[in-house]
Design a protein around this motif. Structure first.
Motif, short mmCIF file in Angstrom:
data_model
loop_
_atom_site.label_atom_id
_atom_site.label_comp_id
_atom_site.label_asym_id
_atom_site.label_seq_id
_atom_site.Cartn_x
_atom_site.Cartn_y
_atom_site.Cartn_z
N GLN A 55 -17.39 -0.78 8.85
CA GLN A 55 -17.44 -2.14 8.32
C GLN A 55 -18.75 -2.83 8.72
O GLN A 55 -19.37 -3.51 7.90
N ALA A 58 -21.52 -1.52 6.47
CA ALA A 58 -21.42 -2.06 5.11
C ALA A 58 -21.86 -3.53 5.06
O ALA A 58 -22.61 -3.93 4.17
N TRP A 62 -24.94 -5.25 3.18
CA TRP A 62 -24.67 -6.33 2.22
C TRP A 62 -25.60 -7.51 2.48
O TRP A 62 -26.19 -8.07 1.57
N VAL A 71 -22.13 -2.40 -1.05
CA VAL A 71 -22.72 -1.51 -0.04
C VAL A 71 -21.62 -0.68 0.60
O VAL A 71 -20.60 -1.22 1.04
N LEU A 72 -21.85 0.63 0.65
CA LEU A 72 -20.92 1.55 1.28
C LEU A 72 -21.45 1.92 2.66
O LEU A 72 -22.61 2.32 2.79
N GLY A 73 -20.60 1.78 3.67
CA GLY A 73 -20.92 2.20 5.03
C GLY A 73 -19.87 3.20 5.48
O GLY A 73 -18.72 3.12 5.05
N VAL A 114 -16.54 -0.63 2.10
CA VAL A 114 -17.36 -1.14 1.02
C VAL A 114 -17.37 -2.67 1.14
O VAL A 114 -16.31 -3.30 1.23
N VAL A 120 -14.71 -7.21 2.02
CA VAL A 120 -14.94 -5.85 2.52
C VAL A 120 -13.59 -5.12 2.64
O VAL A 120 -12.60 -5.72 3.03
N THR A 183 -13.19 7.67 -0.87
CA THR A 183 -14.39 6.90 -1.17
C THR A 183 -14.40 6.48 -2.63
O THR A 183 -14.69 5.32 -2.96
#
Length: 191
Positions: A55, A58, A62, A71-73, A114, A120, A183
């Protein structure tokens, strides 16, 4: 209309393995390289730690991209007897971890987050991995390949250490660093 190759999201990760896996999902993306501190709090569970890091990555992405795209983390940790095995500090640390994993079952937890305009979302995938018994010679030789130096738990299942794995229960791609099914389901909420 946006061209099909225009990025639809950012990946907040320097990991080449995560880039390869995300590319398999077919979403055009760009990469953000961020410096997010990775330190577990003493009272934090392994699962909470992985979720928090994903988190944080992401959200940092962001904010750094000004909220232009989701944004993917992600973060992957190795857990043995409820202890998190981080990336090794040196050869001795890697050998200690691999010796502890030898002939044992452990968990690999990958959290995916995400961040987007609606907030999020985070998901966690836990996979059970069992190693065969490893000799001290194998462990030392593996260290000298250079592969374990930057890997949680001192190994990469997608590389030479794949021969150490006698059993896997769960998501292979989560152990590599990005669970494809989870994902994709997460990204569908944002894209």
């Amino acid at each position: 209309m946006t061209p099909a190759s225009a990025p639809r999201l950012y990946l907040a990760s320097a990991s080449p393995r995560r880039r390869e896996l995300l590319a398999q999902l077919g979403y055009p993306f760009d990469v953000l390289i961020l410096d997010v501190p990775e330190e577990k709090s003493p009272a934090e569970s392994a699962a909470d730690y992985a979720r928090r890091l994903a988190q944080a990555k992401a959200l940092a992405g962001w904010h750094s991209c000004g909220g232009r795209l989701p944004v993917l983390g992600a973060d992957t940790i190795v857990v043995l007897d409820e202890q998190v095995l981080e990336k090794p500090r040196d050869q001795q640390d890697a050998e200690r971890m691999l010796t502890a994993l030898s002939g044992r079952q452990h968990q690999v937890m990958t959290a995916v987050a995400v961040a987007g305009a609606t907030g999020v979302s985070v998901t966690l995938v836990t996979t059970e991995v069992t190693f065969r018994v490893l000799s001290a010679k194998e462990i030392t030789e593996y260290w000298h390949t250079g592969e374990p130096a930057d890997k949680a738990g001192s190994y990469g299942i997608q590389g030479l250490a794949g021969k150490f794995v006698s059993r896997i229960e769960g998501s292979y791609t989560a152990v590599v660093g990005l669970p494809l099914l989870e994902t994709d389901l997460l990204l569908q909420q944002y894209l």
